[in-house]
Structures are given as structure tokens and as C-alpha cells.
Design a protein around this motif. Sequence first.
Motif, PDB file in Angstrom:
ATOM      1  N   GLN A  17       0.830  -1.204   0.000  1.00 27.30           N
ATOM      2  CA  GLN A  17       0.000   0.000   0.000  1.00 27.30           C
ATOM      3  C   GLN A  17       0.868   1.258   0.000  1.00 27.30           C
ATOM      4  N   GLN A  18       0.169   2.384  -0.077  1.00 29.64           N
ATOM      5  CA  GLN A  18       0.814   3.691  -0.047  1.00 29.64           C
ATOM      6  C   GLN A  18       0.344   4.432   1.197  1.00 29.64           C
ATOM      7  N   THR A  20       0.566   8.385   3.411  1.00 25.47           N
ATOM      8  CA  THR A  20       0.924   9.813   3.456  1.00 25.47           C
ATOM      9  C   THR A  20       0.945  10.270   4.904  1.00 25.47           C
ATOM     10  N   ARG A  63      10.833   5.399  -3.565  1.00 26.22           N
ATOM     11  CA  ARG A  63       9.489   5.137  -3.011  1.00 26.22           C
ATOM     12  C   ARG A  63       9.126   6.184  -1.953  1.00 26.22           C
ATOM     13  N   ASN A  77       5.365  10.846   1.586  1.00 23.33           N
ATOM     14  CA  ASN A  77       4.648   9.756   0.935  1.00 23.33           C
ATOM     15  C   ASN A  77       5.583   8.560   0.773  1.00 23.33           C
ATOM     16  N   ASN A  79       5.445   4.840  -1.120  1.00 22.32           N
ATOM     17  CA  ASN A  79       4.735   3.916  -2.010  1.00 22.32           C
ATOM     18  C   ASN A  79       5.232   2.487  -1.832  1.00 22.32           C
TER      19      ASN A  79
END
Lengths: 114, 110
Positions: A17-18, A20, A63, A77, A79
Motif C-alpha cells: 500500500q501507499q 501519506t 518510493r 509519501n 509507495n
Amino acid sequence: DAGVTQSPTHLIKTRGQQVTLRCSPKSGHDTVSWYQQALGQGPQFIFQYYEEEERQRGNFPDRFSGHQFPNYSSELNVNALLLGDSALYLCASSTPRQEFYGYTFGSGTRLTVV
Amino acid sequence: AQRVTQPEKLLSVFKGAPVELKCNYSYSGSPELFWYVQYSRQRLQLLLRHISRESIKGFTADLNKGETSFHLKKPFAQEEDSAMYYCALMYTDSNYQLIWGAGTKLIIKP
């Protein structure tokens, strides 16, 4: 003055998943640095933002990316999360020419990747 | 490569005893060094900085360029000194990035 504010406090994400993470610097500060602190280790520098630009980057893969907004707040962020990204993420703020006088840190965001 | 070493993960002393937390660094230039402290359930905060040559909460630290050390000292430990202590190096050719040691947990026994 609330100092440096980070959100969220804790986060659990699944591998791949990502995520933030957010940071508001101390009032009057315009430079934001991000650090990763693994359990039992000292913080590791990720990158620093000043005037909405990435000014310096540590040894982290692409990433990891960030952004700084006109109000000096910043986002980190990540990734394609890996289990090894589990750590405490710290935000620190300062002003140019004041770095030698120390940074102000937030309480951090504890990211757990499962 | 630039590095900060804190050789002790844990240091336990009795109240009233002297305390010395060791920090060694490797850096070819002229370093700026800091000690940060993290008390239980609190955020990292600056304890003292080399540039200011100050004494905070009774702690002092002297930069020894010959030995590349920046040890933190206090003559008489107090229970409220129990915390995690980090030594950090800042070098100007990296836009003020901090390089950190792994930290020393200081426990003051009553």
C-alpha cells in the motif's frame, strides 16, 4: 505555540500500500526535515524541504517522496510499502541560519506495515 | 563516511553519582555537535549544542577534536535525568542534515 505537529499518531498499513504522513512546522519555521527511526536505532535522515523544494536527500529509495506547501507544512509519501518501512517517522522544523541552534521535533507517526 | 557512535546502549548509575555518556564521531571537516534527549512519552528535544558552549540541566559537553569525541557529562545525576540520549552531528556540506548515534538509555537508580 503547538510546536511541530504530526498526523496521524499511529497508522497500520498492508504491504504494497501507499501512505501519506503530514507535518506542520513550528510557527516561524520554514524548513522541514523528515527522519525515519527504526526500533532501537537513532533517526535516519530521509530528506529536507525548503521553499517547496527538496533541498537534500538521504539514502532512501524513490518510493519515499515528499512535498512542501506554501504554508510550509509538509507531507511524506511512501509507495509500495515494505515490512521494513515499519518505523517511527519524525518531522523536524527549523529556519535557515538557525540549523546550528537545533531542530524542533514532532512526536512522530508510528507506521506499522503488516 | 560520517558516523556517530554511542558505544553504550544502556548506562545505569546511582543518584548523586557522576554521569558520562560517550559520543565519538568521524568527520573530516569541522563538525557541529548536539545532544538530544527523549524523556519517557515525550518528543525528542535539544539538550545542548556545541556552538553555544552552554550548560543545560547541569549537563555539559566538550568537543575534543583530537579524540573526535563529544561526551556528555553531569557531576551529580538526578532521577529525572533518566531518559534516552542521542548524540548528533551536523555537517554543512550536507545542507545541515543530522547524523545520529543509536542512543544511550540512561537509568538513574535511587
